[in-house]
Design an enzyme around this catalytic site. Structure first.
Site, short mmCIF file in Angstrom:
data_model
loop_
_atom_site.label_atom_id
_atom_site.label_comp_id
_atom_site.label_asym_id
_atom_site.label_seq_id
_atom_site.Cartn_x
_atom_site.Cartn_y
_atom_site.Cartn_z
N CYS A 124 0.79 -1.51 -0.11
CA CYS A 124 0.06 -0.11 0.04
C CYS A 124 0.79 1.32 0.18
CB CYS A 124 -0.98 0.02 1.34
SG CYS A 124 -2.02 1.53 1.27
N CYS B 106 -7.09 1.65 -5.43
CA CYS B 106 -6.72 1.24 -3.90
C CYS B 106 -5.03 1.30 -3.86
CB CYS B 106 -7.07 -0.09 -3.93
SG CYS B 106 -8.91 -0.29 -3.58
N1 SAH Z 1 -6.71 1.24 6.56
C1 SAH Z 1 -7.93 0.45 5.83
C2 SAH Z 1 -8.35 1.27 4.64
C3 SAH Z 1 -7.19 1.08 3.52
S1 SAH Z 1 -7.36 1.20 1.86
C4 SAH Z 1 -7.81 -0.78 5.47
O1 SAH Z 1 -6.71 -1.28 5.81
O2 SAH Z 1 -8.73 -1.67 5.38
C5 SAH Z 1 -8.58 0.29 1.32
C6 SAH Z 1 -8.43 -1.33 0.88
O3 SAH Z 1 -7.34 -1.06 -0.30
C7 SAH Z 1 -7.68 -2.05 1.76
O4 SAH Z 1 -8.23 -3.50 1.88
C8 SAH Z 1 -6.30 -2.06 1.64
O5 SAH Z 1 -5.39 -3.33 2.15
C9 SAH Z 1 -6.52 -2.08 -0.11
N2 SAH Z 1 -5.17 -1.81 -0.83
C10 SAH Z 1 -4.28 -1.00 -0.47
N3 SAH Z 1 -3.28 -0.90 -1.25
C11 SAH Z 1 -3.37 -1.78 -2.34
C12 SAH Z 1 -3.18 -2.02 -3.64
N4 SAH Z 1 -1.85 -1.40 -3.88
N5 SAH Z 1 -3.58 -2.65 -4.53
C13 SAH Z 1 -4.76 -3.48 -4.16
N6 SAH Z 1 -5.39 -3.18 -2.83
C14 SAH Z 1 -4.67 -2.25 -2.01
#
Ligand code: SAH
Length: 390
Positions: A153, A370
């Site tokens: 992320c 995301c």
């Molecule tokens: N902190 C919260 C919100 C985060 S973002 C959480 O962890 O749920 C929302 C979603 O996007 C989360 O499931 C996260 O894991 C996902 N996400 C983050 N980076 C990503 C990426 N590069 N590719 C796909 N999903 C991703």
């Protein structure tokens, strides 16, 4: 009246005192402030409505208030905690708003028109269709950066700069509503932008209470989904505080502790047994399900064995799985699996009657997909003197 001035958030790395910004006040809090100023308490509702229903922060435009009160409000600094710095529009209609905060940091929120093939199928149909209206989902942020350190992320890679105050969270909704196009209606709100919503629980909850307030935006809690990496005490508290009415999404991403800890460092603190116990005890209303987010990472969590373990782990839990092929980010070499591997994973879940969909990538040409809500531009705009994130 000094207390009406926006908080100097630059001093606060962690908490931002919510009561200090006027946008974060409930009508009840307005009431006691107004009484302290010798004003009539019914003005509280009017001011709250102007701000939260009308999106108005210019006291001069609050035409049903006395001139004197309007001046007092202006003098006290009834200013916006966030301003639009940039708007990017993706070919698929997704709009990403870059918002500048008063201390120079920036965050983003994303307006995502819902599409028939995927999102509509997930909608509950209790309210029938909104004839002719294009439904839009708004994705909002709760922190500048994030402390959770998930390996795939971009926000996690940036590290936590600071939490957003409730006023800054609510302002994303107030501002984004102004960017709805004719025929569009704001249908769903997802706390899936930058940051971990349950890390600063009080700010997130205050923002939800404001957003759902009948005199304000008046959004139904059922249309709000909070996504968390799995902070167990926060999940339990959220269930109690909202009697299970809020939508809950869990970033699970792996079916066993070894795999999960290698992707999400927070798993060491709240391992799967504790997380799953909290999910099983979440007071879900009838017909509602927990969303299980599962980002597929090539070679890490995408094997047939992982899929089977996931089936076993979720047995008996009322949930739907959202598979998200990873969106590549600059800060990591991790990649999404091939389409065949995604399809194999989905097929195994389906075969075992686990409800499941593959999330469509939206807005990735403007880095709004995301995990892309930071870094590239860099979107976590750094103030002078800050370290550049690795
Ligand atoms: N902190 C919260 C919100 C985060 S973002 C959480 O962890 O749920 C929302 C979603 O996007 C989360 O499931 C996260 O894991 C996902 N996400 C983050 N980076 C990503 C990426 N590069 N590719 C796909 N999903 C991703």
């Amino acid at each position: 009246m000094n207390s009406l001035k926006p908080v100097d958030a630059t001093r606060s790395r962690g908490r931002v005192a919510p009561e200090l910004h006027p946008v974060s006040r409930t009508p009840e809090e307005w009431k006691s402030i107004l009484e302290g100023m010798g004003e009539r308490s019914f003005r509280a509702k009017q001011i709250f409505q102007w701000i939260h229903r009308g999106g108005v922060l210019d006291a001069e435009a609050m035409t049903d208030l006395s001139k004197e009160l309007r001046h007092k409000l202006n003098d006290a600094g009834l200013s916006t905690p966030a301003e639009v710095a940039e708007v990017q529009r993706s070919a698929d209609g997704t709009r990403k708003l870059l918002l500048r905060l008063t201390d120079g940091y920036s965050v983003e929120c994303v307006l995502i028109p819902m599409t028939r093939d995927t999102d509509e199928a997930e909608e509950d149909d209790e309210e029938g269709s909104l004839s002719g209206q294009q439904r839009v989902t708004l994705c909002i942020s709760t922190q500048v950066g994030c402390a959770m350190g998930c390996v795939f992320c971009a926000s996690g890679k940036a590290g936590l700069k600071r939490a957003l105050g409730a006023a800054e969270i609510v302002s994303q909704v107030l501002i984004a509503k102004k960017y709805l196009e004719p025929g569009e209606t704001l249908r769903n709100l997802v706390f899936m932008g930058m940051g971990e919503p349950l890390h600063h629980y009080e700010e997130t909850v205050r923002s939800i209470r404001l957003i759902t307030h009948a005199d304000g935006i008046a959004m139904s809690p059922r249309r709000i989904t909070v996504s968390t990496v799995g902070l167990v005490p926060g999940i339990r508290k959220l269930g109690q505080d909202f009697a299970g009415k809020l939508g809950l999404a869990i970033s699970l991403h792996a079916p066993d502790n070894e795999t999960r800890s290698s992707i999400l460092p927070m798993n060491e603190r709240y391992p799967l047994s504790e997380l799953m116990a909290a999910l099983r005890e979440y007071p879900l209303p009838p017909r509602r399900r927990i969303t299980i987010e599962y980002t597929l990472l090539q070679g890490s969590n995408d094997s047939a064995e992982h899929a089977l373990r996931l089936v076993k782990l979720l047995r008996g839990l009322r949930c739907k799985v959202n598979l998200i092929p990873m969106n590549p980010i600059d800060a990591s070499d991790l990649q999404p699996p091939s389409e065949e591997v995604v399809e194999r994973f989905r097929g195994i879940l389906a075969e075992h009657r686990v409800s499941c969909s593959v999330r469509k990538r939206r807005g990735d040409d403007v880095d709004a997909a995301c995990g892309q809500l930071a870094l590239k531009q860099p979107l976590v705009r750094l103030r002078r003197g800050d370290d550049v994130p690795a």
